[in-house]
Design an enzyme around this catalytic site. Structure first.
Site, PDB file in Angstrom:
ATOM      1  N   GLU A  40       0.838  -1.053   0.005  1.00  0.00           N
ATOM      2  CA  GLU A  40      -0.375  -0.208   0.535  1.00  0.00           C
ATOM      3  C   GLU A  40       0.462   1.069  -0.254  1.00  0.00           C
ATOM      4  O   GLU A  40       1.423   1.021   0.901  1.00  0.00           O
ATOM      5  CB  GLU A  40      -0.656   0.045   1.236  1.00  0.00           C
ATOM      6  CG  GLU A  40      -1.598   0.716   1.355  1.00  0.00           C
ATOM      7  CD  GLU A  40      -2.381   0.739   2.220  1.00  0.00           C
ATOM      8  OE1 GLU A  40      -3.899   1.477   3.083  1.00  0.00           O
ATOM      9  OE2 GLU A  40      -3.271  -0.299   2.580  1.00  0.00           O
ATOM     10  N   ASP A  78       0.106   5.358   0.686  1.00  0.00           N
ATOM     11  CA  ASP A  78      -1.114   5.977   0.926  1.00  0.00           C
ATOM     12  C   ASP A  78      -0.658   7.968   0.772  1.00  0.00           C
ATOM     13  O   ASP A  78       0.880   7.892   1.601  1.00  0.00           O
ATOM     14  CB  ASP A  78      -1.469   6.503   2.494  1.00  0.00           C
ATOM     15  CG  ASP A  78      -1.805   4.475   2.822  1.00  0.00           C
ATOM     16  OD1 ASP A  78      -2.070   3.872   1.936  1.00  0.00           O
ATOM     17  OD2 ASP A  78      -1.571   4.073   3.936  1.00  0.00           O
ATOM     18  N   GLU A 120      -2.847   9.849   2.867  1.00  0.00           N
ATOM     19  CA  GLU A 120      -4.373  10.953   3.645  1.00  0.00           C
ATOM     20  C   GLU A 120      -4.207  12.602   4.461  1.00  0.00           C
ATOM     21  O   GLU A 120      -3.231  12.699   4.502  1.00  0.00           O
ATOM     22  CB  GLU A 120      -4.650   9.406   4.778  1.00  0.00           C
ATOM     23  CG  GLU A 120      -4.953   7.922   4.666  1.00  0.00           C
ATOM     24  CD  GLU A 120      -4.926   7.231   5.238  1.00  0.00           C
ATOM     25  OE1 GLU A 120      -5.300   5.964   5.232  1.00  0.00           O
ATOM     26  OE2 GLU A 120      -4.617   7.234   6.905  1.00  0.00           O
ATOM     27  N   ASN A 175       2.194   7.070   4.173  1.00  0.00           N
ATOM     28  CA  ASN A 175       2.808   5.797   4.209  1.00  0.00           C
ATOM     29  C   ASN A 175       3.283   4.199   3.287  1.00  0.00           C
ATOM     30  O   ASN A 175       2.467   5.174   2.210  1.00  0.00           O
ATOM     31  CB  ASN A 175       1.928   5.078   5.314  1.00  0.00           C
ATOM     32  CG  ASN A 175       2.672   4.335   6.122  1.00  0.00           C
ATOM     33  OD1 ASN A 175       3.470   4.362   6.467  1.00  0.00           O
ATOM     34  ND2 ASN A 175       1.113   4.196   7.677  1.00  0.00           N
ATOM     35  N   LYS A 206       5.836   3.429   8.785  1.00  0.00           N
ATOM     36  CA  LYS A 206       6.492   4.483   7.951  1.00  0.00           C
ATOM     37  C   LYS A 206       5.986   5.404   7.544  1.00  0.00           C
ATOM     38  O   LYS A 206       6.037   5.914   6.501  1.00  0.00           O
ATOM     39  CB  LYS A 206       6.905   3.561   7.206  1.00  0.00           C
ATOM     40  CG  LYS A 206       7.376   2.302   6.596  1.00  0.00           C
ATOM     41  CD  LYS A 206       7.649   1.866   5.279  1.00  0.00           C
ATOM     42  CE  LYS A 206       9.081   0.550   5.794  1.00  0.00           C
ATOM     43  NZ  LYS A 206       7.985  -0.767   5.912  1.00  0.00           N
ATOM     44  N   ASP A 220     -12.412   9.396  15.674  1.00  0.00           N
ATOM     45  CA  ASP A 220     -11.434   8.862  17.239  1.00  0.00           C
ATOM     46  C   ASP A 220     -10.369   9.266  17.093  1.00  0.00           C
ATOM     47  O   ASP A 220      -9.480   8.951  17.983  1.00  0.00           O
ATOM     48  CB  ASP A 220     -11.960   7.304  17.044  1.00  0.00           C
ATOM     49  CG  ASP A 220     -11.931   6.247  15.776  1.00  0.00           C
ATOM     50  OD1 ASP A 220     -11.588   7.182  14.879  1.00  0.00           O
ATOM     51  OD2 ASP A 220     -11.040   5.075  16.267  1.00  0.00           O
ATOM     52  N   TRP A 221      -9.810   9.508  15.698  1.00  0.00           N
ATOM     53  CA  TRP A 221      -7.444   9.827  15.718  1.00  0.00           C
ATOM     54  C   TRP A 221      -7.848  10.898  14.498  1.00  0.00           C
ATOM     55  O   TRP A 221      -6.330  11.192  14.748  1.00  0.00           O
ATOM     56  CB  TRP A 221      -7.478   7.921  15.742  1.00  0.00           C
ATOM     57  CG  TRP A 221      -7.747   7.814  13.996  1.00  0.00           C
ATOM     58  CD1 TRP A 221      -8.649   6.932  13.539  1.00  0.00           C
ATOM     59  CD2 TRP A 221      -7.148   8.158  13.189  1.00  0.00           C
ATOM     60  NE1 TRP A 221      -9.145   6.670  11.877  1.00  0.00           N
ATOM     61  CE2 TRP A 221      -7.102   7.571  12.009  1.00  0.00           C
ATOM     62  CE3 TRP A 221      -6.086   9.210  12.594  1.00  0.00           C
ATOM     63  CZ2 TRP A 221      -7.260   7.136  10.526  1.00  0.00           C
ATOM     64  CZ3 TRP A 221      -5.602   9.000  11.428  1.00  0.00           C
ATOM     65  CH2 TRP A 221      -6.038   8.704  10.129  1.00  0.00           C
TER      66      TRP A 221
END
Length: 288
Positions: free
Chosen positions: A96, A98, A100, A115, A124, A190-191
């Site tokens: 993957e 990423d 985001e 990542n 990473k 939540d994060w």
């Protein structure tokens, strides 16, 4: 006909560098109508409300390529939302790559989270601020992935390079699993925003992210170009763009250094508390 076969395979590999068309190149995969293809295929919007987000993926899988998309992020109070643009394979031990985009309260900056996963192992992360408001207009985000390196770019400015040093450090690098492009808009309050302290304000819903100019210049999985062998990549590179062996020139390294010095806010390679036994082996190599 035999003499034409190599040419046909080359054309197969480069056919996705044509002008963007979401109808041709993508499919909305979830969201129950919250994802919409617009402007005759030139644009696509994703929306999020308190019932569901939405997402789409490329119709094809690719083994290496350059993947570009223009994106205008959720404006205003985007706290709790995550907008994505990433490549991923499927199954156990997946790969993957990423991008985001973590929303924030009105007036506070977005966080760009990057990542890389290889053979199921990630961890990473690098995170950045941007030098512009990514919700006021479209900007181009790109992933360049070849057998030597992965380059993350914003408006063609490199912000991160992850080199293939598997033979030197043992750090896995994605080289064999075809990946699709995925984009989504979803709730992660939540994060996502200030460690989960700021929640999504559903009175501002629906939240909308807008995509356009989705361009793929890559090797379709299963084609000769997409076999992953260096000989195929080099043989076809003379007939196509230079992403197959592209790295950074002096100007690119200077731009990367500028971003890494001014706009990076988290780098796993600098997180000694996370790695008390010593930073990962690839972190000991030059970033530039």
């Amino acid at each position: 006909m035999a003499k034409l076969l190599p040419l046909l395979l080359i054309l197969l590999c480069i056919s996705y560098s044509a002008s963007a068309d979401f109808y041709r190149d993508a499919e909305i995969t979830w969201g129950d109508g919250r994802g919409k293809i617009l402007e005759g295929g030139r644009a696509l919007s994703l929306s999020l409300d308190n019932y569901s987000g939405s997402g789409f993926q490329s119709k094809k899988e690719y083994l290496f390529g350059r993947f570009d998309i223009q994106l205008k992020l959720v404006p205003g109070n985007s706290a709790g939302t995550v907008t994505t643009f990433f490549l991923s394979s499927q199954g156990a031990g997946h790969d993957e790559i990423d991008f985001e985009f973590l929303g924030n309260a009105t007036g506070e900056p977005y966080t760009v989270h990057t990542n890389v996963y290889a053979k199921g192992k990630g961890d990473k992360e690098q995170q950045f601020r941007l030098w512009f408001d990514p919700s006021s207009s479209y900007h181009t985000y790109s992933i360049l992935w070849n057998p030597q390196r992965i380059i993350f770019l914003v408006d063609n400015i490199p912000i991160r390079v992850f080199n293939n040093e598997e033979a030197i450090t043992g750090t896995p690098f994605p080289t064999s699993q075809p990946m699709r492009v995925y984009c989504s808009l979803w709730n992660a309050d939540d994060w996502a925003t200030q460690g989960g302290r700021v929640k999504t304000d559903w009175t501002k819903a629906p939240f909308v992210a807008s995509y356009r100019n989705f361009n793929i210049n890559g090797c379709v999985a299963g084609s000769q170009c997409g076999s992953g062998s260096d000989s195929n990549l080099k043989a076809e590179g003379a007939n196509n763009n230079n992403w197959r062996t592209q790295g950074l020139d002096a100007n690119g390294r200077n731009r990367l250094r500028w971003v890494q010095q001014k706009y990076i806010i988290y780098n796993y390679c600098s997180d000694s508390k996370r790695f008390p036994q010593g930073i990962p082996a690839e972190c000991k190599r030059s970033r530039f």
